[in-house]
Design a protein around this motif. Structure first.
Motif, PDB file in Angstrom:
ATOM      1  N   THR A 142      80.313  43.007   1.332  1.00 40.76           N
ATOM      2  CA  THR A 142      81.594  42.466   1.796  1.00 40.76           C
ATOM      3  C   THR A 142      82.613  43.596   1.794  1.00 40.76           C
ATOM      4  O   THR A 142      82.450  44.591   1.076  1.00 40.76           O
ATOM      5  CB  THR A 142      82.106  41.337   0.878  1.00 40.76           C
ATOM      6  N   THR A 143      83.666  43.451   2.582  1.00 38.93           N
ATOM      7  CA  THR A 143      84.720  44.467   2.595  1.00 38.93           C
ATOM      8  C   THR A 143      85.687  44.236   1.435  1.00 38.93           C
ATOM      9  O   THR A 143      85.768  43.140   0.886  1.00 38.93           O
ATOM     10  CB  THR A 143      85.495  44.437   3.923  1.00 38.93           C
ATOM     11  N   THR A 144      86.415  45.273   1.074  1.00 38.38           N
ATOM     12  CA  THR A 144      87.368  45.196  -0.032  1.00 38.38           C
ATOM     13  C   THR A 144      88.795  45.052   0.495  1.00 38.38           C
ATOM     14  O   THR A 144      89.050  45.184   1.693  1.00 38.38           O
ATOM     15  CB  THR A 144      87.295  46.470  -0.889  1.00 38.38           C
ATOM     16  N   LYS A 145      89.713  44.831  -0.416  1.00 36.03           N
ATOM     17  CA  LYS A 145      91.128  44.758  -0.043  1.00 36.03           C
ATOM     18  C   LYS A 145      91.623  46.104   0.476  1.00 36.03           C
ATOM     19  O   LYS A 145      92.547  46.169   1.277  1.00 36.03           O
ATOM     20  CB  LYS A 145      91.970  44.322  -1.244  1.00 36.03           C
ATOM     21  N   LYS A 146      90.988  47.174   0.008  1.00 34.97           N
ATOM     22  CA  LYS A 146      91.394  48.513   0.444  1.00 34.97           C
ATOM     23  C   LYS A 146      91.216  48.673   1.949  1.00 34.97           C
ATOM     24  O   LYS A 146      91.990  49.374   2.602  1.00 34.97           O
ATOM     25  CB  LYS A 146      90.577  49.576  -0.287  1.00 34.97           C
ATOM     26  N   LEU A 147      90.201  48.017   2.499  1.00 33.21           N
ATOM     27  CA  LEU A 147      89.987  48.088   3.944  1.00 33.21           C
ATOM     28  C   LEU A 147      91.173  47.493   4.687  1.00 33.21           C
ATOM     29  O   LEU A 147      91.627  48.031   5.695  1.00 33.21           O
ATOM     30  CB  LEU A 147      88.702  47.357   4.341  1.00 33.21           C
ATOM     31  N   GLY A 148      91.692  46.374   4.174  1.00 30.18           N
ATOM     32  CA  GLY A 148      92.855  45.752   4.794  1.00 30.18           C
ATOM     33  C   GLY A 148      94.068  46.658   4.755  1.00 30.18           C
ATOM     34  O   GLY A 148      94.846  46.739   5.706  1.00 30.18           O
ATOM     35  N   GLY A 155      94.923  47.614   8.284  1.00 28.67           N
ATOM     36  CA  GLY A 155      96.028  46.745   8.648  1.00 28.67           C
ATOM     37  C   GLY A 155      95.519  45.461   9.274  1.00 28.67           C
ATOM     38  O   GLY A 155      94.405  45.394   9.798  1.00 28.67           O
ATOM     39  N   ALA A 156      96.334  44.429   9.224  1.00 29.03           N
ATOM     40  CA  ALA A 156      95.917  43.104   9.696  1.00 29.03           C
ATOM     41  C   ALA A 156      95.549  43.114  11.173  1.00 29.03           C
ATOM     42  O   ALA A 156      94.562  42.506  11.590  1.00 29.03           O
ATOM     43  CB  ALA A 156      97.032  42.096   9.431  1.00 29.03           C
ATOM     44  N   GLU A 157      96.334  43.819  11.982  1.00 31.09           N
ATOM     45  CA  GLU A 157      96.071  43.826  13.423  1.00 31.09           C
ATOM     46  C   GLU A 157      94.750  44.503  13.749  1.00 31.09           C
ATOM     47  O   GLU A 157      93.982  44.038  14.584  1.00 31.09           O
ATOM     48  CB  GLU A 157      97.215  44.530  14.162  1.00 31.09           C
ATOM     49  N   ASP A 158      94.480  45.629  13.069  1.00 28.89           N
ATOM     50  CA  ASP A 158      93.234  46.345  13.324  1.00 28.89           C
ATOM     51  C   ASP A 158      92.031  45.535  12.858  1.00 28.89           C
ATOM     52  O   ASP A 158      90.986  45.536  13.504  1.00 28.89           O
ATOM     53  CB  ASP A 158      93.248  47.704  12.625  1.00 28.89           C
ATOM     54  N   LEU A 159      92.174  44.850  11.720  1.00 25.32           N
ATOM     55  CA  LEU A 159      91.078  43.999  11.251  1.00 25.32           C
ATOM     56  C   LEU A 159      90.788  42.888  12.256  1.00 25.32           C
ATOM     57  O   LEU A 159      89.633  42.560  12.535  1.00 25.32           O
ATOM     58  CB  LEU A 159      91.435  43.386   9.890  1.00 25.32           C
ATOM     59  N   LYS A 160      91.853  42.328  12.804  1.00 28.10           N
ATOM     60  CA  LYS A 160      91.692  41.277  13.813  1.00 28.10           C
ATOM     61  C   LYS A 160      90.979  41.831  15.042  1.00 28.10           C
ATOM     62  O   LYS A 160      90.104  41.191  15.624  1.00 28.10           O
ATOM     63  CB  LYS A 160      93.067  40.733  14.209  1.00 28.10           C
ATOM     64  N   ARG A 161      91.327  43.076  15.414  1.00 27.23           N
ATOM     65  CA  ARG A 161      90.705  43.704  16.574  1.00 27.23           C
ATOM     66  C   ARG A 161      89.222  43.955  16.316  1.00 27.23           C
ATOM     67  O   ARG A 161      88.389  43.793  17.206  1.00 27.23           O
ATOM     68  CB  ARG A 161      91.417  45.022  16.892  1.00 27.23           C
TER      69      ARG A 161
END
Length: 238
Positions: free
Chosen positions: A148-154, A158-164
Motif C-alpha cells: 500500500t502507499t504511505t502518507k508520504k506519497l500524498g 499532492g491530491a491532484e497528482d494522486l487523482k491523476r
C-alpha cells in the motif's frame, strides 16, 4: 495610506506564493496558489508569479521558476542539477520504479506475489527501494507482502497528482512497467556482454604480450647462439 495598504497586501501575496512554490516541490496552478494566498484574485497571483520569476532571473539565481501546462514550480537550473539532485530523494528514481509506484497506487492493496507473477522478479528490487524511500508499506501477508502507499506519497505528489494517477489506464501502466523492465534487463545483458568482451580483449592483449616476450627471448637466444658460434670459429682459426 490606501496605496501603501495595497502595496503591503501585494507584497504579502508575493511572499506567500513564493513560500508555497518553495515548499511544495511540485507544480501548482494559479488556483492552488490563490488558495494559499488568502484566496487572492487570480490576477494578483499571476502578477506575483511574474515578479517572482523576474526576481530569480535578475539575481542570476541557480533557481528558476518554470511553467508547464499552466502550473508553476521552482526548479534548479540544469547546470546545477547534477551536483545537488541526490539531495532530493525522488529525483533520482528510475522510471521503472516510478511506474511500479503508480501501479501500487492504482491497485492497492495488492500483494507483492501478484506483482511478481505479472512483471517478474525485478519487482522485489523496486518495492524494496520504494519502501526505503518511505513511499509504500510492505506489510507481511501470509507468505508474501501486502503493498500500500504511505502518507508520504500524498505529500510528495499532492491530491491532484494522486487523482491523476488513479485516472491513468491500468493497461498503460502495465505496458510501461513491462517495457521499462525489459529495457533494464536488456541493458544488464549488454553490460554483461561488454564485460565479457573486455575480459577477452584483456586476455588477447596478455597473449599478445606473451608472444612478444617469447619472440624477444627467441631473438636473444639466436643472438647468443650466433656469438657462441663465432667464438668457436675464432678459436678454431687460432
Amino acid at each position: 495610506m490606501e496605496q501603501e495598504l495595497k502595496q503591503e497586501q501585494r507584497i504579502d501575496i508575493k511572499k506567500v506564493v513564493e513560500a508555497a512554490l518553495f515548499i511544495a516541490g511540485r507544480r501548482l496552478s494559479l488556483e492552488d496558489l490563490a488558495r494559499y494566498a488568502h484566496n487572492s484574485p487570480i490576477s494578483k497571483v499571476q502578477k506575483a508569479v511574474d515578479e517572482i520569476r523576474a526576481d530569480y532571473l535578475k539575481r542570476d539565481s541557480p533557481i528558476v521558476l518554470t511553467e508547464e501546462e499552466g502550473k508553476f514550480k521552482l526548479d534548479v537550473k540544469p547546470e546545477y542539477l547534477d551536483r545537488v539532485k541526490n539531495l532530493a530523494p525522488q529525483m533520482d528514481m528510475r522510471k521503472a520504479v516510478l511506474t511500479t509506484l503508480s501501479y501500487v497506487a492504482f491497485k492497492q492493496p495488492i500483494t507483492q506475489a501478484k506483482m511478481v507473477k505479472l512483471f517478474g522478479n525485478r519487482i522485489y528490487e523496486y518495492n524494496v527501494e520504494l519502501e526505503k524511500r518511505g513511499l509504500i508499506n510492505r506489510a507481511p501477508h501470509k507468505r508474501t507482502r501486502m503493498l500500500t502507499t504511505t502518507k508520504k506519497l500524498g505529500t510528495y505528489l499532492g491530491a491532484e497528482d494522486l487523482k491523476r494517477v488513479k485516472q491513468i489506464q491500468l493497461e498503460k501502466i502495465e505496458q510501461t512497467l513491462k517495457a521499462e523492465i525489459a529495457k533494464e534487463e536488456a541493458a544488464e545483458k549488454q553490460k554483461q556482454v561488454d564485460e565479457v568482451k573486455l575480459l577477452e580483449q584483456k586476455k588477447e592483449l596478455s597473449l599478445d604480450e606473451w608472444q612478444k616476450l617469447l619472440e624477444h627471448r627467441r631473438v636473444k637466444e639466436q643472438q647468443r647462439k650466433e656469438r657462441r658460434e663465432k667464438r668457436i670459429k675464432a678459436k678454431q682459426q687460432e
